[in-house]
Write an enzyme that holds these catalytic residues in place. Structure first.
Site, PDB file in Angstrom:
ATOM      1  N   GLY A 150     -20.050 -28.156  53.235  1.00 14.02           N
ATOM      2  CA  GLY A 150     -19.497 -27.255  52.239  1.00 14.02           C
ATOM      3  C   GLY A 150     -19.851 -27.718  50.831  1.00 14.02           C
ATOM      4  CB  CYS A 151     -20.104 -25.879  47.638  1.00 13.80           C
ATOM      5  SG  CYS A 151     -18.610 -24.858  47.752  1.00 13.80           S
ATOM      6  CE1 TYR A 152     -14.534 -26.799  44.494  1.00 13.04           C
ATOM      7  CE2 TYR A 152     -13.767 -25.485  46.348  1.00 13.04           C
ATOM      8  CZ  TYR A 152     -13.891 -25.670  44.987  1.00 13.04           C
ATOM      9  OH  TYR A 152     -13.380 -24.752  44.115  1.00 13.04           O
ATOM     10  CB  THR A 203     -22.172 -31.165  48.880  1.00 11.22           C
ATOM     11  OG1 THR A 203     -22.457 -30.558  50.144  1.00 11.22           O
ATOM     12  CG2 THR A 203     -23.450 -31.760  48.314  1.00 11.22           C
TER      13      THR A 203
END
Length: 346
Positions: free
Chosen positions: A149-151, A153
């Site tokens: 997920g972006c968060y 990462t």
């Protein structure tokens, strides 16, 4: 040329994949799939693609997808990939999944946090978590990669070197996260309505965000302790970008120079992780449109806390860019292939 298919091509993640893959030297976007726009041309959905030759959107049919592609990117909502993947893998098609269906090793945790039925245990056990810098060897041999997920990462790249040392109380981590609106996807909802988001900032899913167990799972995999993270996301009125501010209580005497040396050593060979000068303040604008993660370290001697700042473009390093990076590793190509080397600025 490798045949590439994109399932969910009409979403933000899908169209960002198209932008990156258009410049890739080893692949051809052969097929694109959509459950809502079958038969349409993608340029009719995204006019900025006019003049770029792309195939028409096709219906999602697992058997046909597996026969037509060497690798498939699944840029789908939670719950979809789990149903598609078994047949794709059965026919030898490699998968990079941008949804959350294979990120959690625990089926029960997925059921609790995502409110969907989990993928079969057999698939969960073979999925490789694709945080490329920390899982490169596993990604290289994988058939199914769970793109982070972006968060997580931005958070994991910042915390992992320090978590491995044991210098910080493992139950003291607080992560304050801020994201642009594109992280919510292209769907229409009141929460991302312009007049609701503009000139406003607010927290959401406090103590309930589905990326929390993903972050803790990966931190625990690199530590011998039960790491806990207090994770709070916020929505800010910008399109792209994530800024993570993480706080940890030190349990040993270290200097800012010690911290800087630790991180420079940890990421010395990594193209896409840039450690900034001590005490600097990276901004999302400085990684915009790129696959970089910029990290800066601060030490508060008064409170005994280390403060980490981490920025990424949520659509690139936090989604499509990391997916391309993982594909490059899976096929043995240069990790930079198809990925922009310089951010967009201003």
């Amino acid at each position: 040329m490798i045949r590439v298919g994109i399932v969910g091509a009409t979403g933000y993640g899908g169209v960002e994949l198209i932008r990156l893959l258009a410049a890739h030297p080893h692949v051809q976007v052969t097929n694109m799939y959509s459950s809502s726009a079958e038969g349409e041309w993608l340029a009719s959905v995204f006019p900025h693609l006019n003049g770029h030759t792309l195939p028409a959107l096709e219906a999602i049919d697992a058997k046909k997808i597996s026969e037509a592609n060497d690798i498939v990117f699944l840029a789908t909502p939670a719950g979809v990939s789990a149903g598609l993947s078994p047949q794709l893998l059965e026919h030898g098609t490699k998968i990079v999944d941008l949804s959350g269906d294979f990120r959690l090793q625990s089926a029960e945790a997925y059921r609790q946090w995502y409110k969907h039925e989990p993928a079969p245990e057999a698939l969960l056990s073979q999925a490789v978590y694709g945080l490329t810098e920390w899982r490169r060897e596993q990604v290289a041999g994988a058939r199914l990669v769970a793109n982070p997920g972006c968060y997580p990462t931005a958070t994991l790249l910042a915390l992992l070197p320090l978590v491995k040392t044991g210098w910080v109380n493992p139950r003291s981590w607080i992560v304050d996260a801020k994201s642009g609106v594109s992280g919510a996807g292209r769907g229409v909802s009141l929460g991302v309505h312009y007049s609701e988001v503009n000139e406003s900032i607010g927290a959401y899913k406090v103590a309930l965000h589905q990326h929390t167990p993903e972050i803790e799972q990966e931190l625990r995999s690199q530590s011998e302790t039960n790491v806990l993270v207090q994770f709070t996301p916020h929505l800010v009125p910008m399109t792209r970008g994530i800024l993570i501010t993480a706080y940890g209580q030190l349990e040993t005497d270290v200097t800012l120079d010690d911290l800087q040396e630790l991180y420079l050593s940890a990421y010395a060979e990594e193209t896409f992780v840039r450690i900034r000068k001590p005490g600097s303040h990276p901004r999302t604008k400085e990684v915009y449109g790129s696959n970089y993660c910029d990290i800066a370290l601060h030490l508060d001697q008064r409170t005994g806390r280390v403060i980490l700042l981490s920025v990424i473009d949520n659509m690139v390093k936090g989604a499509a860019g990391q997916a391309v990076q993982n594909m490059n590793v899976m096929f043995g190509w240069a990790e930079t292939a198809g990925l922009p080397i310089l951010p967009l600025y201003p």
